[in-house]
Design an enzyme around this catalytic site. Structure first.
Site, short mmCIF file in Angstrom:
data_model
loop_
_atom_site.label_atom_id
_atom_site.label_comp_id
_atom_site.label_asym_id
_atom_site.label_seq_id
_atom_site.Cartn_x
_atom_site.Cartn_y
_atom_site.Cartn_z
N GLU A 54 -6.17 -7.79 -0.59
CA GLU A 54 -6.34 -7.57 0.92
C GLU A 54 -7.57 -6.86 0.84
O GLU A 54 -8.21 -5.83 0.55
CB GLU A 54 -5.28 -6.51 1.49
CG GLU A 54 -5.49 -6.55 2.85
CD GLU A 54 -4.28 -5.67 3.48
OE1 GLU A 54 -3.17 -5.84 3.41
OE2 GLU A 54 -4.73 -4.61 4.29
N GLU B 73 0.86 -1.32 -0.08
CA GLU B 73 -0.12 0.01 0.16
C GLU B 73 0.85 1.21 0.02
O GLU B 73 1.22 1.79 0.86
CB GLU B 73 -0.94 -0.02 1.24
CG GLU B 73 -2.00 -1.25 1.32
CD GLU B 73 -3.20 -1.12 2.42
OE1 GLU B 73 -2.94 -0.17 3.16
OE2 GLU B 73 -3.97 -1.88 2.32
C1 IDC Z 1 -2.99 -3.47 10.59
C2 IDC Z 1 -3.22 -4.71 11.52
C3 IDC Z 1 -3.09 -3.98 12.92
C4 IDC Z 1 -1.59 -3.34 13.01
C5 IDC Z 1 -1.64 -2.24 11.86
C6 IDC Z 1 -0.34 -1.74 11.94
O1 IDC Z 1 -4.28 -5.33 11.30
O2 IDC Z 1 -2.96 -5.16 13.76
O3 IDC Z 1 -1.59 -2.79 14.29
O4 IDC Z 1 -1.80 -2.94 10.52
O5 IDC Z 1 0.92 -2.53 11.44
C7 IDC Z 1 -3.97 -2.26 5.78
C8 IDC Z 1 -2.65 -2.77 5.75
C9 IDC Z 1 -2.59 -3.68 6.90
C10 IDC Z 1 -3.38 -3.28 8.18
C11 IDC Z 1 -5.02 -3.30 7.81
C12 IDC Z 1 -5.85 -2.96 8.99
O6 IDC Z 1 -2.32 -3.26 4.63
O7 IDC Z 1 -1.35 -3.84 7.27
O8 IDC Z 1 -3.10 -4.12 9.19
N1 IDC Z 1 -4.84 -2.35 6.72
O9 IDC Z 1 -5.54 -1.70 9.33
N2 IDC Z 1 -4.50 -1.32 4.54
C13 IDC Z 1 -5.76 -0.89 5.08
C14 IDC Z 1 -6.03 -1.60 6.15
#
Ligand code: IDC
Length: 335
Positions: free
Chosen positions: A261, A174
Site C-alpha cells: 500500500e 497496519e
Molecule cells: C483511509 C481512507 C479514508 C478513511 C480512513 C479510515 O483513505 O477514506 O476514512 O482510511 O478508514 C492507511 C490505511 C488505509 C487508509 C490510508 C490513508 O491502510 O486504510 O485509508 N492509510 O489514510 N495507512 C496509511 C494511510
C-alpha cells in the site's frame, strides 16, 4: 548502528566490483542492475516464490507485481468488479489488493464481506491477475485482539484457494501501538501456521508496528519460514528518505519487502498530491525490483482516490475519469 555502517560499507565494495554474474538468487548487491521485470500475469508466471529478498515466478525468475488496492470493501466493494480490474489491467496492472477492513463496519461486524472477497478473487482470476486478500486492521491496531477470527478466516480462504496460484495472503495491514516481539510476530507465527496447514507454498505478507513502517524490527527478528514477505507502506506527503534508508537496511539484512500500500497523498489519505516525492519512491522501488499496490481504487472525494467522484465501476474508463492520483499511478504500472 555500527553493524549497519559496516554492512553498508561492504555493500559499496561489492557494488564497485564486477557486476554479479549469473545470479540465480538476486541479492542486495544486484541492485545496481534492476532485475529483469517479468510483468505478465498468473498464466505467464504461475505460483510465486521468494528467493533471497526477491519475489520470483514459478521458474525462479524475478517478477514484479504492480497494481491497485481497493478502498475498504465495506464502503467501496463495487470497485472490485471484473470490469474495474480489467480497467487497471489495461494499463498494465497484474495484481489487485482486496482491503477487507476488520473494524469500522468491516468483517468483524459484517462477515458477509467474505463474499465480496470471493467475488473479488474470481474477478482477478478472470483478469489473469494476482490478488491479495488483506486483513485490514487499522483502528484495531493490535492483531492479537482478533487472532482467533483471523486464523479461522485465513484457514477457510487457504482451503478454498490452495490450488489457485493467484491468491496472496496479507495477514495484518497496519499494526499500531504494539510491539513486534510481543504481538505482531507471535500473531504472524500463528496465522502463518494456520495457512500453511492448508497450503505449504502460499505467499504470505506480514505487516509491522507503526502502520507497517517498522521493517527494521522485522529484519532483526524475522520468522524462520519460506515464502514470506514483509510489507512496508508509505504516503508520499508524509514519508520520505528516512523510510527508504530503513527499507534498504532491511533488504540488506535479507528481509523480503512488498509495498502492498502506498499513496500520493499524506498519510491521512488527503492533501497534495505529492508527485515529485512519489516519483522518487517509484524509482526506488523500480531499481530494487519491489512490488506494489497503490491506494486506492475508488471514487471517494479524497486526493488518494484514483477515480473522480461518480465514476462507474462497471464501464471502461477514459483518462479524464481518472483523478490526478489515478493518472499518475496507472501510468507507472508498466515502468
Ligand atoms: C483511509 C481512507 C479514508 C478513511 C480512513 C479510515 O483513505 O477514506 O476514512 O482510511 O478508514 C492507511 C490505511 C488505509 C487508509 C490510508 C490513508 O491502510 O486504510 O485509508 N492509510 O489514510 N495507512 C496509511 C494511510
Amino acid at each position: 548502528m555500527f553493524k549497519h555502517f559496516l554492512l553498508f560499507f561492504l555493500m559499496l565494495l561489492n557494488l564497485s566490483a564486477t557486476p554479479a554474474t549469473a545470479a540465480t538468487t538476486p541479492s542486495f548487491s544486484d541492485y545496481n542492475q534492476p532485475p529483469i521485470v517479468h510483468q505478465g500475469g498468473v498464466n505467464q508466471n504461475g505460483r510465486l516464490q521468494v528467493i533471497g529478498t526477491q519475489l520470483c515466478n514459478a521458474d525462479g525468475q524475478p517478477v514484479v507485481l504492480r497494481g491497485m488496492s481497493s478502498h475498504g470493501l465495506q464502503w467501496y466493494g463495487q470497485f472490485t468488479s471484473a470490469q474495474a480490474m480489467a480497467n487497471t489491467a489495461e494499463y498494465g496492472a497484474n495484481v489487485f489488493r482486496l482491503a477487507m477492513y476488520t473494524a469500522e463496519g468491516g468483517y468483524l461486524s459484517q462477515p458477509g464481506l467474505k463474499e465480496t472477497v470471493k467475488n473479488g478473487v474470481n474477478a482477478a482470476i478472470q483478469n489473469d491477475m494476482y490478488v491479495i486478500i488483506d486483513w485490514h486492521i487499522l483502528s484495531d491496531g493490535n492483531p492479537m485482539t482478533h487472532l482467533e477470527e483471523a486464523k479461522a478466516f485465513f484457514k477457510e480462504m487457504a482451503q478454498l484457494y490452495k490450488d489457485t496460484p493467484n491468491v496472496i495472503y496479507e495477514i495484518c495491514n497496519e499494526p499500531n501501538n504494539v510491539s513486534w516481539a510481543g504481538e505482531v510476530r507471535p500473531y504472524a507465527e500463528a496465522v502463518t501456521a494456520a495457512i500453511r496447514a492448508e497450503d505449504e507454498q502460499a505467499l504470505i505478507l506480514i505487516g509491522s508496528p507503526t502502520w507497517s513502517q517498522d521493517v527494521h524490527l522485522a529484519a532483526a527478528n524475522p520468522l524462520p519460514e519460506h515464502n514470506l514477505m514483509y510489507t512496508c507502506h508509505f504516503y508520499a506527503g508524509t514519508h520520505g528518505e528516512w523510510l527508504r534508508q530503513r527499507v534498504d537496511e532491511a533488504l540488506q539484512a535479507g528481509l523480503p519487502i512488498f509495498f502492498s500500500e502506498w499513496g500520493v497523498s499524506r498519510a491521512d489519505g488527503g492533501g497534495g498530491v505529492f508527485l515529485d516525492e512519489a516519483e522518487k519512491w517509484l524509482q526506488f522501488m523500480n531499481q530494487r525490483g519491489l512490488s506494489w499496490c497503490g491506494w486506492s481504487l475508488c471514487d471517494k472525494n479524497e486526493s488518494s482516490a484514483a477515480l473522480n467522484p461518480g465514476v462507474s465501476p462497471n464501464e471502461p474508463w477514459t483518462e479524464q475519469q481518472l483523478s490526478e492520483a489515478g493518472r499518475f499511478i496507472f501510468s507507472h504500472f508498466k515502468d
